[in-house]
Design a protein around this motif. Structure first.
Motif, PDB file in Angstrom:
ATOM      1  N   PHE A   1     -16.123 -35.143 -19.177  1.00  0.00           N
ATOM      2  CA  PHE A   1     -14.942 -35.171 -20.042  1.00  0.00           C
ATOM      3  C   PHE A   1     -13.977 -34.096 -19.572  1.00  0.00           C
ATOM      4  CE2 PHE A   1     -12.823 -34.025 -24.113  1.00  0.00           C
ATOM      5  CZ  PHE A   1     -12.355 -35.287 -24.480  1.00  0.00           C
TER       6      PHE A   1
ATOM      7  N   GLU B   1      -0.641 -33.515 -29.806  1.00  0.00           N
ATOM      8  CA  GLU B   1      -1.547 -32.505 -30.342  1.00  0.00           C
ATOM      9  C   GLU B   1      -1.498 -31.235 -29.495  1.00  0.00           C
ATOM     10  OE1 GLU B   1      -5.495 -34.141 -30.730  1.00  0.00           O
ATOM     11  OE2 GLU B   1      -6.412 -32.205 -31.138  1.00  0.00           O
TER      12      GLU B   1
ATOM     13  N   TYR C   1     -20.725 -41.089 -26.271  1.00  0.00           N
ATOM     14  CA  TYR C   1     -21.094 -39.812 -25.647  1.00  0.00           C
ATOM     15  C   TYR C   1     -22.479 -39.829 -24.996  1.00  0.00           C
ATOM     16  CZ  TYR C   1     -17.506 -38.584 -29.053  1.00  0.00           C
ATOM     17  OH  TYR C   1     -16.357 -38.563 -29.785  1.00  0.00           O
TER      18      TYR C   1
HETATM   19  O1  OSB Z   1      -8.897 -30.702 -28.221  1.00  0.00           O
HETATM   20  O2  OSB Z   1      -9.706 -32.142 -29.515  1.00  0.00           O
HETATM   21  C1  OSB Z   1      -9.846 -31.375 -28.565  1.00  0.00           C
HETATM   22  C2  OSB Z   1     -13.329 -31.807 -27.062  1.00  0.00           C
HETATM   23  C3  OSB Z   1     -13.637 -30.494 -26.773  1.00  0.00           C
HETATM   24  C4  OSB Z   1     -12.710 -29.520 -27.010  1.00  0.00           C
HETATM   25  C5  OSB Z   1     -11.468 -29.836 -27.562  1.00  0.00           C
HETATM   26  C6  OSB Z   1     -11.159 -31.150 -27.888  1.00  0.00           C
HETATM   27  C7  OSB Z   1     -12.093 -32.146 -27.593  1.00  0.00           C
HETATM   28  C8  OSB Z   1     -11.849 -33.567 -27.808  1.00  0.00           C
HETATM   29  C9  OSB Z   1     -13.062 -34.453 -27.958  1.00  0.00           C
HETATM   30  O3  OSB Z   1     -10.754 -34.065 -27.818  1.00  0.00           O
HETATM   31  C10 OSB Z   1     -13.161 -35.084 -29.271  1.00  0.00           C
HETATM   32  C11 OSB Z   1     -14.461 -35.834 -29.411  1.00  0.00           C
HETATM   33  O4  OSB Z   1     -14.555 -36.955 -28.926  1.00  0.00           O
HETATM   34  O5  OSB Z   1     -15.423 -35.277 -29.989  1.00  0.00           O
END
Ligand code: OSB
Ligand code: MG
Length: 374
Positions: A19, A214, A323
């Protein structure tokens, strides 16, 4: 509630696919699970830290330290806990370390709900029996890679895609997705990768009918976000900048955002999440629940908080299969057409399987409470 024992677990679970965000690439998720044992029942909490302090300043080691050396002893010093709100109050003398606090507080909330024969959702004041969710998609090398991934999730029934952006991987990528999938809801998450100098990027995104952008600017900013919001149409949503009700109030008063993403860990727990919820509801600020690539334990907590009425936008709590090949709860979380049915089983609503927890535990420590209380 009398706590007999707390168990800390350092966990590692490998994601199905790495990711990528603007701050790094994650392939194996490291985090903590906290178990609170009382009178034959166990409350579970997830500490949504990572191995590296990139999203915020906490790590698995700092959170373990805070829990073992401060938070658990503070809990044991208290004679009796009537309600989990008292835990939030108790921990308020410790500055920040919100994810560590939230993990233990969340486990107490689960235990409290179980002992009162209530689902966690009901215990929090939740009103929904199903919740809307979408998927958070990491940064991809090419538009083709991104389109393939979006297509897969559309075929799984998800209707809202959050796409990570960073400089050089923004307007063209989002425009490509908008063009190929005109009907889906899209949001863009920058994880603080931009500054006010980049206002043209956000003006270009204004043309693409996004639900929101965001955390475009610095992780600790609410001033420049207000300046940006005044220059663009797309609503700004804050993630990293909001750690408390006070942060939310200041951001809303300044006009730094029109939407807030609540992550239970980032704001220090469920009690603070409910306070932010109630405040935002009174101000007409819509909420949704963010994610930290949680295991089933954290996912169940996210589902419960999302049942509060002002969580009106689809959250990031996708099904377990987005996941993991195998989750630590039964049944795993499933989303059908982007909708999760809320369990009414007491507590977090899912069975946490000890053998599966053990399978992904790197280190475990049992911390016994006082054997006899006066
Ligand atoms: O910024 O929302 C975020 C994951 C790790 C750290 C920050 C973020 C995220 C995600 C993943 O966007 C959200 C998910 O699928 O749990
Ligand atoms: Mg985010």
């Amino acid at each position: 509630m009398e706590i007999n024992k707390v168990v800390l677990r350092h966990m590692e679970m490998t994601l199905k696919t790495p990711f990528q965000t603007s701050f790094g690439t994650l392939s194996a998720r490291q985090f903590l699970i906290v178990e609170v044992h009382s009178a034959g029942q166990i409350g579970y909490g997830e500490c949504v830290v990572s191995g590296r302090p990139l999203y915020n300043e906490e790590t698995v080691k700092t959170a373990w330290h805070l829990l073992e050396d401060f938070l658990i002893p503070m809990l044991y010093e208290k004679e009796y806990i009537e309600h989990p709100d008292e835990v939030s109050q108790l921990f308020s003398v410790i500055r920040r370390n919100n994810m560590a606090k939230s993990a233990l507080e969340g486990a107490i909330w689960d235990l409290y709900a179980k002992q009162n024969n209530l689902s966690l959702a009901k215990a929090l004041g939740g009103t929904k029996s199903e919740i809307q969710v979408g998927v958070s998609i990491g940064i991809k090398e090419t538009l083709d890679d991104l389109l393939r991934e979006v297509d897969g999730f559309v075929n799984e029934g998800y209707k809202r895609m959050k796409i990570k952006i960073k400089p050089g991987k923004d307007v063209d990528m989002i425009a490509g997705v908008r063009h190929h999938f005109p009907g889906i809801k899209i949001m863009a998450d920058a994880n603080s990768a931009y500054s006010l100098k980049d206002v043209d990027v956000f003006k270009a995104l204004d043309e693409l009918d996004l639900m929101m952008v965001e955390q475009p600017l610095a992780y600790d900013d609410i001033i420049d976000h207000a300046k940006l919001q005044s220059q663009i149409i797309t609503p700004v949503c804050l993630d990293e900048s909001i750690h408390s009700l006070e942060d939310a109030r200041k951001a809303v008063e300044l006009g730094s955002c029109k939407i807030i993403n609540i992550k239970i860990g980032r704001v220090g727990g469920l009690t603070e999440s409910v306070k932010i919820h109630d405040y935002c509801q009174s101000k007409g600020i819509p909420l949704w629940c963010g994610g930290m690539n949680e295991s089933g334990v954290g996912r169940a907590h996210n589902i419960a908080v999302t049942t509060l009425p002002n969580f009106v936008l689809p959250g990031d709590t996708a099904g377990s299969s987005r996941y993991w090949n195998e989750d630590v709860i039964l049944p795993e979380v499933t989303a059908l057409n982007g909708v999760i049915q809320v369990s009414d089983i007491p507590g977090i609503g899912y069975e946490v399987v000890p053998a599966l927890l053990d399978k992904y535990t790197l280190e475990k420590k049992e911390i016994p409470g006082l054997v006899e209380k006066v």
